[in-house]
Design a protein around this motif. Structure first.
Motif, PDB file in Angstrom:
ATOM      1  N   SER A 102       0.831  -1.200   0.000  1.00  0.00           N
ATOM      2  CA  SER A 102       0.000   0.000   0.000  1.00  0.00           C
ATOM      3  C   SER A 102       0.870   1.257   0.000  1.00  0.00           C
ATOM      4  O   SER A 102       1.147   1.833   1.058  1.00  0.00           O
ATOM      5  CB  SER A 102      -0.920  -0.015   1.227  1.00  0.00           C
ATOM      6  N   PRO A 103       1.304   1.716  -1.188  1.00  0.00           N
ATOM      7  CA  PRO A 103       2.182   2.890  -1.252  1.00  0.00           C
ATOM      8  C   PRO A 103       1.442   4.219  -1.161  1.00  0.00           C
ATOM      9  O   PRO A 103       2.071   5.271  -1.086  1.00  0.00           O
ATOM     10  CB  PRO A 103       2.842   2.738  -2.632  1.00  0.00           C
ATOM     11  N   LYS A 104       0.115   4.190  -1.142  1.00  0.00           N
ATOM     12  CA  LYS A 104      -0.661   5.434  -1.185  1.00  0.00           C
ATOM     13  C   LYS A 104      -0.336   6.351  -0.014  1.00  0.00           C
ATOM     14  O   LYS A 104      -0.186   7.569  -0.181  1.00  0.00           O
ATOM     15  CB  LYS A 104      -2.161   5.099  -1.206  1.00  0.00           C
ATOM     16  N   HIS A 105      -0.228   5.777   1.167  1.00  0.00           N
ATOM     17  CA  HIS A 105       0.067   6.571   2.367  1.00  0.00           C
ATOM     18  C   HIS A 105       1.413   7.261   2.237  1.00  0.00           C
ATOM     19  O   HIS A 105       1.561   8.447   2.567  1.00  0.00           O
ATOM     20  CB  HIS A 105       0.049   5.659   3.598  1.00  0.00           C
ATOM     21  N   LEU A 106       2.419   6.552   1.730  1.00  0.00           N
ATOM     22  CA  LEU A 106       3.755   7.120   1.541  1.00  0.00           C
ATOM     23  C   LEU A 106       3.726   8.277   0.552  1.00  0.00           C
ATOM     24  O   LEU A 106       4.317   9.335   0.786  1.00  0.00           O
ATOM     25  CB  LEU A 106       4.709   6.023   1.049  1.00  0.00           C
ATOM     26  N   LEU A 107       3.021   8.104  -0.561  1.00  0.00           N
ATOM     27  CA  LEU A 107       2.941   9.150  -1.579  1.00  0.00           C
ATOM     28  C   LEU A 107       2.233  10.391  -1.048  1.00  0.00           C
ATOM     29  O   LEU A 107       2.655  11.524  -1.327  1.00  0.00           O
ATOM     30  CB  LEU A 107       2.223   8.615  -2.819  1.00  0.00           C
ATOM     31  N   LEU A 108       1.170  10.201  -0.286  1.00  0.00           N
ATOM     32  CA  LEU A 108       0.457  11.339   0.281  1.00  0.00           C
ATOM     33  C   LEU A 108       1.347  12.130   1.232  1.00  0.00           C
ATOM     34  O   LEU A 108       1.334  13.371   1.234  1.00  0.00           O
ATOM     35  CB  LEU A 108      -0.796  10.854   1.016  1.00  0.00           C
ATOM     36  N   ASP A 109       2.144  11.421   2.024  1.00  0.00           N
ATOM     37  CA  ASP A 109       3.020  12.105   2.984  1.00  0.00           C
ATOM     38  C   ASP A 109       4.153  12.841   2.285  1.00  0.00           C
ATOM     39  O   ASP A 109       4.497  13.974   2.654  1.00  0.00           O
ATOM     40  CB  ASP A 109       3.580  11.094   3.985  1.00  0.00           C
ATOM     41  N   LEU A 110       4.741  12.221   1.267  1.00  0.00           N
ATOM     42  CA  LEU A 110       5.843  12.882   0.560  1.00  0.00           C
ATOM     43  C   LEU A 110       5.360  14.063  -0.281  1.00  0.00           C
ATOM     44  O   LEU A 110       6.135  14.976  -0.585  1.00  0.00           O
ATOM     45  CB  LEU A 110       6.570  11.866  -0.340  1.00  0.00           C
ATOM     46  N   ALA A 111       4.084  14.063  -0.642  1.00  0.00           N
ATOM     47  CA  ALA A 111       3.529  15.190  -1.403  1.00  0.00           C
ATOM     48  C   ALA A 111       3.532  16.480  -0.580  1.00  0.00           C
ATOM     49  O   ALA A 111       3.412  17.582  -1.144  1.00  0.00           O
ATOM     50  CB  ALA A 111       2.109  14.859  -1.855  1.00  0.00           C
ATOM     51  N   ASN A 112       3.700  16.367   0.722  1.00  0.00           N
ATOM     52  CA  ASN A 112       3.794  17.556   1.568  1.00  0.00           C
ATOM     53  C   ASN A 112       5.124  18.282   1.387  1.00  0.00           C
ATOM     54  O   ASN A 112       5.254  19.442   1.794  1.00  0.00           O
ATOM     55  CB  ASN A 112       3.626  17.171   3.042  1.00  0.00           C
ATOM     56  N   TYR A 113       6.100  17.588   0.812  1.00  0.00           N
ATOM     57  CA  TYR A 113       7.429  18.174   0.630  1.00  0.00           C
ATOM     58  C   TYR A 113       7.632  18.742  -0.764  1.00  0.00           C
ATOM     59  O   TYR A 113       8.334  19.728  -0.941  1.00  0.00           O
ATOM     60  CB  TYR A 113       8.512  17.131   0.923  1.00  0.00           C
TER      61      TYR A 113
END
Length: 387
Positions: A260-271
């Protein structure tokens, strides 16, 4: 919100009903003793889930490792999913992810000098071999990774992980949903942990989830959230780098082979807005074509560029060939850890430490000696009375 990653394929619900009947029958055989579960004299703590995909098993097992390793001799036993070997394997100097699987290898890379890591699909056999092996026979506690459904072992503490974004109360059985067994399987858990929670959960959110899970009084419920740690270079060629150094115009390749990479992508989108996902299936074995694709994608980006991957993927990448020098000097693993919410960390730690202490070899030996001594005293008393 909770359960926001769940997608139900309604047209497959009839198949889910059939699959549910099969799993319920299997559980019935265990519950009635037709299929046997074994208990062990050594403390055994199981960590697992009843859904397909990542619920945070590895960081929670690593939390237990850090909690126990300084005072107890710990051995982690995993199935070793997608490894290229068979039967029992004990990690050593020549071990790679191909020998024991990426998640066990990840733990071995981080803690191999402080704990033992072993794999065996047959967990009962694995525990027996751990207790017989010259290197591991002095093990004080065994951590079973991903073993909630491996019912042939009856652990002393059974920990069930439930992903906040895929709560089992909203999910359905495979193949329409992601449940590997009906949600009533949660009744076997001593501890239920709702993982990957947002840090801004409101009191009302806790109450809704607690009521929805509808646990028994003897079951303990905890909530954890993910904490990202400092980026770690996957190869020595990479210079130190931190998440805070990522600017809005950075190009970040997000390489992931997780469930489930969705959580990781959402968090990195903050940067940064310039994310370039390169995603593969869970535990994916990187091929020459995949490596070439990564090299070409990285070459196509401007100089303000890095690659971020997971620790699990990094465990597989360190032994692959073909990565360009540019990729090696710009690729970082993003370690994650878990933090307990509502200040319940001490309560969780106390429960685990108390269980391990009460069921340690020394404690069990002392209890046995006391029982034997009591039996001898009883016999002596009986002889005195008969006299």
């Amino acid at each position: 919100m909770e359960g926001d990653f769940i997608k139900i394929k309604k047209y497959l619900l009839p198949l889910s009903f059939i699959y549910g009947l099969i799993i319920r029958f299997r559980n019935f055989l265990f519950d009635t003793g037709v299929l046997k579960s074994r208990s062990f004299t050594i403390p055994v703590i199981s960590v697992g889930n009843i859904t397909v995909g990542g619920s945070g098993k590895t960081p929670h097992v690593e939390y237990l490792i850090r909690l126990l390793k300084d005072n107890k001799k710990v051995t982690v036993l995993s199935r070793g999913y997608k490894r290229k070997t068979k039967h029992f394997q004990l990690a050593g100097k020549e071990t790679t992810a191909r020998h024991i699987g990426d998640e066990p290898y990840q733990m071995f890379l981080k803690y191999g000098d402080q704990i033992n890591v072993a794999v065996d699909a047959n967990r009962c056999e694995g525990i027996d071999l751990i207790l017989k092996n010259e290197k591991t026979k002095d093990t004080d506690v065994i951590l079973l990774d991903d073993a909630f459904q491996h019912r042939y072992v009856k652990p002393g503490v059974n920990i069930l992980l439930v992903d906040y974004h895929r709560l089992i109360i909203y999910d359905k059985m495979l193949p329409s949903g992601c449940l590997r067994e009906p949600q009533e399987g949660k009744q076997r858990a001593d501890i239920v942990i709702v993982t990957k929670c947002p840090e801004n959960l409101r009191p009302m959110d806790y109450r809704v989830i607690t009521k929805g899970l509808n646990l028994y009084p003897y079951q303990k419920l905890f909530f954890t959230t993910i904490r990202y740690e400092e980026l770690r270079p996957v190869f020595p060629e990479a210079a130190p780098f931190s998440l805070e150094q990522i600017s809005k115009n950075h190009n970040v390749v997000v390489l992931s082979g997780i469930a489930s990479p969705k959580h990781l992508l959402l968090d990195l989108a903050n940067y940064t807005e310039n994310l370039h996902p390169l995603t593969f299936s869970d535990h994916h074995a990187f091929s020459d074509k995949d490596i070439s694709r990564l090299n070409n994608l990285f070459d196509s980006l401007n100089e303000k560029r890095i690659i971020i991957t997971t620790e699990k993927d990094a465990a597989r990448l360190v032994n692959v060939d073909g990565l360009s020098n540019d990729v090696k000097s710009h690729i970082y693993a993003l370690p994650i850890s878990v933090a307990f919410m509502l200040d319940y960390r001490e309560q969780f730690d106390d429960f685990i430490l108390s269980y391990v202490m009460k069921n340690s070899k020394d404690s069990v030996l002392a209890k046995t000696n006391n029982r034997n001594e009591q039996k001898n005293n009883d016999k002596a008393d009986k002889k005195t009375i008969s006299f």
